[in-house]
Design an enzyme around this catalytic site. Structure first.
Site, PDB file in Angstrom:
ATOM      1  CD  GLU A   1      -3.521  11.592   3.433  1.00  0.00           C
ATOM      2  OE1 GLU A   1      -3.947  12.569   3.375  1.00  0.00           O
ATOM      3  OE2 GLU A   1      -3.692  10.561   4.182  1.00  0.00           O
TER       4      GLU A   1
ATOM      5  CB  THR B   1      -0.559   3.285   4.116  1.00  0.00           C
ATOM      6  OG1 THR B   1       0.794   4.024   4.633  1.00  0.00           O
ATOM      7  CG2 THR B   1      -1.822   4.204   4.839  1.00  0.00           C
TER       8      THR B   1
ATOM      9  CB  CYS C   1      -2.292  34.618 -17.750  1.00  0.00           C
ATOM     10  SG  CYS C   1      -3.889  35.360 -17.254  1.00  0.00           S
TER      11      CYS C   1
ATOM     12  NE  ARG D   1     -13.334  11.311   7.670  1.00  0.00           N
ATOM     13  CZ  ARG D   1     -12.328  10.481   7.379  1.00  0.00           C
ATOM     14  NH1 ARG D   1     -12.333  10.089   5.978  1.00  0.00           N
ATOM     15  NH2 ARG D   1     -11.403  10.196   8.061  1.00  0.00           N
TER      16      ARG D   1
ATOM     17  CD  GLU E   1      -1.070  39.470 -13.192  1.00  0.00           C
ATOM     18  OE1 GLU E   1      -2.125  38.871 -12.307  1.00  0.00           O
ATOM     19  OE2 GLU E   1      -0.498  38.882 -14.030  1.00  0.00           O
TER      20      GLU E   1
ATOM     21  CB  ALA F   1       3.217   3.517  13.139  1.00  0.00           C
ATOM     22  CB  ALA F   2       3.074   2.409  18.345  1.00  0.00           C
TER      23      ALA F   2
ATOM     24  CB  THR G   1       7.923   2.369   2.524  1.00  0.00           C
ATOM     25  OG1 THR G   1       8.025   1.411   3.827  1.00  0.00           O
ATOM     26  CG2 THR G   1       9.001   1.697   1.344  1.00  0.00           C
TER      27      THR G   1
ATOM     28  CB  ALA H   1       0.685  12.387  11.245  1.00  0.00           C
TER      29      ALA H   1
HETATM   30  N1  LIG Z   1       1.793   8.928  10.668  1.00  0.00           N
HETATM   31  C1  LIG Z   1       1.580   8.880   9.377  1.00  0.00           C
HETATM   32  O1  LIG Z   1       1.615   9.926   8.618  1.00  0.00           O
HETATM   33  C2  LIG Z   1       1.338   7.706   8.716  1.00  0.00           C
HETATM   34  C3  LIG Z   1       0.819   7.472   7.429  1.00  0.00           C
HETATM   35  C4  LIG Z   1       0.772   6.355   6.638  1.00  0.00           C
HETATM   36  C5  LIG Z   1       1.112   5.201   7.152  1.00  0.00           C
HETATM   37  N2  LIG Z   1       1.409   5.413   8.653  1.00  0.00           N
HETATM   38  C6  LIG Z   1       2.006   4.055   9.334  1.00  0.00           C
HETATM   39  O2  LIG Z   1       2.769   3.421   8.458  1.00  0.00           O
HETATM   40  C7  LIG Z   1       2.994   2.114   8.539  1.00  0.00           C
HETATM   41  C8  LIG Z   1       2.947   1.551   7.300  1.00  0.00           C
HETATM   42  O3  LIG Z   1       4.205   1.507   6.737  1.00  0.00           O
HETATM   43  P1  LIG Z   1       4.797   1.291   5.294  1.00  0.00           P
HETATM   44  O4  LIG Z   1       6.068   1.799   4.918  1.00  0.00           O
HETATM   45  O5  LIG Z   1       4.682  -0.361   4.973  1.00  0.00           O
HETATM   46  O6  LIG Z   1       3.615   1.796   4.545  1.00  0.00           O
HETATM   47  P2  LIG Z   1       3.741   2.246   3.138  1.00  0.00           P
HETATM   48  O7  LIG Z   1       4.785   3.210   2.775  1.00  0.00           O
HETATM   49  O8  LIG Z   1       2.399   2.837   2.608  1.00  0.00           O
HETATM   50  O9  LIG Z   1       3.884   1.157   2.020  1.00  0.00           O
HETATM   51  C9  LIG Z   1       5.012   0.397   1.861  1.00  0.00           C
HETATM   52  C10 LIG Z   1       4.640  -0.827   0.804  1.00  0.00           C
HETATM   53  O10 LIG Z   1       4.324  -0.268  -0.312  1.00  0.00           O
HETATM   54  C11 LIG Z   1       5.031  -0.996  -1.253  1.00  0.00           C
HETATM   55  N3  LIG Z   1       5.965   0.141  -1.893  1.00  0.00           N
HETATM   56  C12 LIG Z   1       5.234   1.039  -2.598  1.00  0.00           C
HETATM   57  N4  LIG Z   1       6.305   1.793  -3.026  1.00  0.00           N
HETATM   58  C13 LIG Z   1       7.600   1.372  -2.746  1.00  0.00           C
HETATM   59  C14 LIG Z   1       8.891   1.446  -2.859  1.00  0.00           C
HETATM   60  N5  LIG Z   1       9.513   2.711  -3.482  1.00  0.00           N
HETATM   61  N6  LIG Z   1       9.743   0.843  -2.130  1.00  0.00           N
HETATM   62  C15 LIG Z   1       9.589  -0.100  -1.491  1.00  0.00           C
HETATM   63  N7  LIG Z   1       8.092  -0.547  -1.322  1.00  0.00           N
HETATM   64  C16 LIG Z   1       7.142   0.182  -2.039  1.00  0.00           C
HETATM   65  C17 LIG Z   1       5.675  -2.248  -0.846  1.00  0.00           C
HETATM   66  O11 LIG Z   1       4.714  -3.157  -0.669  1.00  0.00           O
HETATM   67  P3  LIG Z   1       4.349  -4.091  -1.867  1.00  0.00           P
HETATM   68  O12 LIG Z   1       5.217  -5.497  -1.471  1.00  0.00           O
HETATM   69  O13 LIG Z   1       2.957  -4.212  -1.836  1.00  0.00           O
HETATM   70  O14 LIG Z   1       4.929  -3.573  -3.033  1.00  0.00           O
HETATM   71  C18 LIG Z   1       6.041  -1.799   0.697  1.00  0.00           C
HETATM   72  O15 LIG Z   1       6.053  -2.657   1.730  1.00  0.00           O
HETATM   73  C19 LIG Z   1       1.415   1.663   9.369  1.00  0.00           C
HETATM   74  O16 LIG Z   1       1.893   1.286  10.715  1.00  0.00           O
HETATM   75  C20 LIG Z   1       0.813   2.757   9.228  1.00  0.00           C
HETATM   76  O17 LIG Z   1      -0.025   3.112  10.371  1.00  0.00           O
HETATM   77  C21 LIG Z   1       1.719   6.345   9.401  1.00  0.00           C
END
Ligand SMILES: NC(=O)c1ccc[n+]([C@@H]2O[C@H](COP(=O)([O-])OP(=O)(O)OC[C@H]3O[C@@H](n4cnc5c(N)ncnc54)[C@H](OP(=O)(O)O)[C@@H]3O)[C@@H](O)[C@H]2O)c1
Length: 371
Positions: A293, A208, A88, A219, A54, A174-175, A297, A166
């Site tokens: 981010e 992650t 507001c 950054r 406004e 991821a690979a 999972t 990403a």
């Molecule tokens: N491209 C992208 O944007 C991006 C971003 C981030 C990561 N990555 C890649 O993702 C890969 C990792 O994948 P990720 O799935 O393991 O990562 P994540 O989602 O960061 O972590 C998963 C872990 O967090 C815990 N967790 C937290 N909340 C959860 C839920 N609601 N359900 C189940 N587990 C939960 C579990 O571990 P606990 O046993 O400790 O509880 C689970 O194993 C890596 O290769 C990384 O480089 C890519």
């Protein structure tokens, strides 16, 4: 010369609002018209601490009146201010919009959506009491859609949640060996760092932290730390390694442990963040804008809980074959249960090239459908 109906003026206010970026503050647009519907000024909210829509429109009109005798001759009391959200009535970092509207001598206000916040609401009532002809909330569809998820977050008393993803062309984060740094280009990462600079906190999963050892800092393009840093948050049961990079995060005081929520439940993470004493960036008293981010999972858990208000997808022109799915663990067994998203026109449009990558901006289709 453009002459607008009330509906067309509000459509224009929505278009102006959509030039902004989403976050802790709602997108708001305003349009000032003369008695015959002639367009006099357009305003929008440009971010925290700046003029509200406004006041922005009224400032644009005041500037026009200084140079244009025709505009200067228009009686403000005969003019209508169209605003997508109720003005507001409180003093935050800028003065109350009700005061700006009254000071400008505007005679008529049309607003589309009532302000749901306890602190800011009540502007319509104040302006009615001051003698303005006030219409609203009109329920203008475009204005409702503009702030649907922001209002939902406010009503739930939680931060606005942005999620980041990403991925490769074939939908991998991821690979196959877990490497993901970097799938996307420097241009995508610069955009992602700008988003980090806008939010109050960043959530990642333990997966992650263990795979990527991220710093979770915002950054600048040259790699130096941005002046404002989000609070790092980790969810999951496994321990954060002693040498993890995020332990040196600039938002942490010397010796301070990162906020680690040993849970898989996003609601428990929100509760822990709400209880966290801060300090919070951007001069805020709490976390009002949260960035998820990942990884895959964690992202699935926040999406499944319907807690993602907008999604930023960075897609690189790369195939990763048998890599890790970008979102892992969503319970979709048939197309009827697909989790659908809709293009978000804020921030200059839903699709943009970022170097060789494509940035796609989405919001939940469910919210759009319910409005
Ligand atoms: N491209 C992208 O944007 C991006 C971003 C981030 C990561 N990555 C890649 O993702 C890969 C990792 O994948 P990720 O799935 O393991 O990562 P994540 O989602 O960061 O972590 C998963 C872990 O967090 C815990 N967790 C937290 N909340 C959860 C839920 N609601 N359900 C189940 N587990 C939960 C579990 O571990 P606990 O046993 O400790 O509880 C689970 O194993 C890596 O290769 C990384 O480089 C890519």
């Amino acid at each position: 010369m453009e002459h607008l109906t009330d509906e067309a003026a509000m459509d224009l206010a929505v278009a102006a609002a959509l030039e902004g970026v989403r976050g802790a503050n709602p997108l708001v647009g305003a349009v000032l018209t003369a008695p015959d519907g002639q367009l006099l000024a357009v305003g929008r909210h440009r971010g925290a601490g700046t003029l509200h829509a406004e006041a922005d429109a009224l400032a644009a009109w005041a500037a026009l009146r200084e140079t244009d005798p025709q505009a200067a001759a228009v009686d403000p009391a005969a003019c209508t201010l169209h605003v997508t959200l109720e003005p507001c009535d409180h003093t935050g970092r800028t003065g109350p919009c009700t005061g700006a509207v009254r000071a400008a001598g505007i005679g008529r206000l049309v607003y589309a959506v009532a302000d749901p916040t306890g602190t800011s609401g009540g502007g319509a009532q104040t302006l009615r009491a001051a003698g303005l002809d006030v219409s609203g909330p009109t329920g203008h569809a475009g204005s409702l859609a503009l702030t649907d998820r922001w209002r939902r977050a406010r009503a739930a008393g939680r931060p606005f949640v942005t999620a980041h993803l990403a991925q490769s062309l074939d939908g991998c984060a991821a690979a196959a060996d877990g490497t993901s740094q970097w799938i996307t280009s420097p241009a995508s990462r610069a955009h992602a760092h700008a988003v980090r600079g806008r939010v109050d906190a960043i959530v990642v999963g333990t997966g992650t932290v263990l795979a990527d050892d991220p710093r979770l800092t915002a950054r600048d393009d040259d790699g130096s730390l941005a002046s404002v840093q989000p609070v790092p948050v980790v969810m999951g049961h496994r321990r954060i390694p002693a040498g993890a990079a995020l332990r040196g995060h600039p938002a942490l005081a010397a010796g301070e442990e990162p906020l680690h929520v040993r849970s898989h439940d996003p609601a428990e993470v929100l509760a822990a963040i709400a209880a966290h004493p801060g300090p919070w960036p951007h001069g805020r008293g709490g976390c009002e804008h949260l960035l998820i981010e990942g990884g895959p999972t964690v992202l699935a858990a926040w999406i499944a809980a319907d807690l993602v208000d907008e999604l930023h997808v960075y897609t690189a022109p790369t195939f990763l074959g048998a890599g890790l799915p970008a979102v892992s663990g969503l319970a979709v067994d048939t197309l009827a249960h697909a989790v659908r998203w809709t293009p978000d026109s804020a921030e200059g449009g839903p699709v943009r090239p970022l170097g060789p990558d494509t940035w796609t901006h989405l919001r939940p289709a469910t919210a759009a459908g319910k409005e």
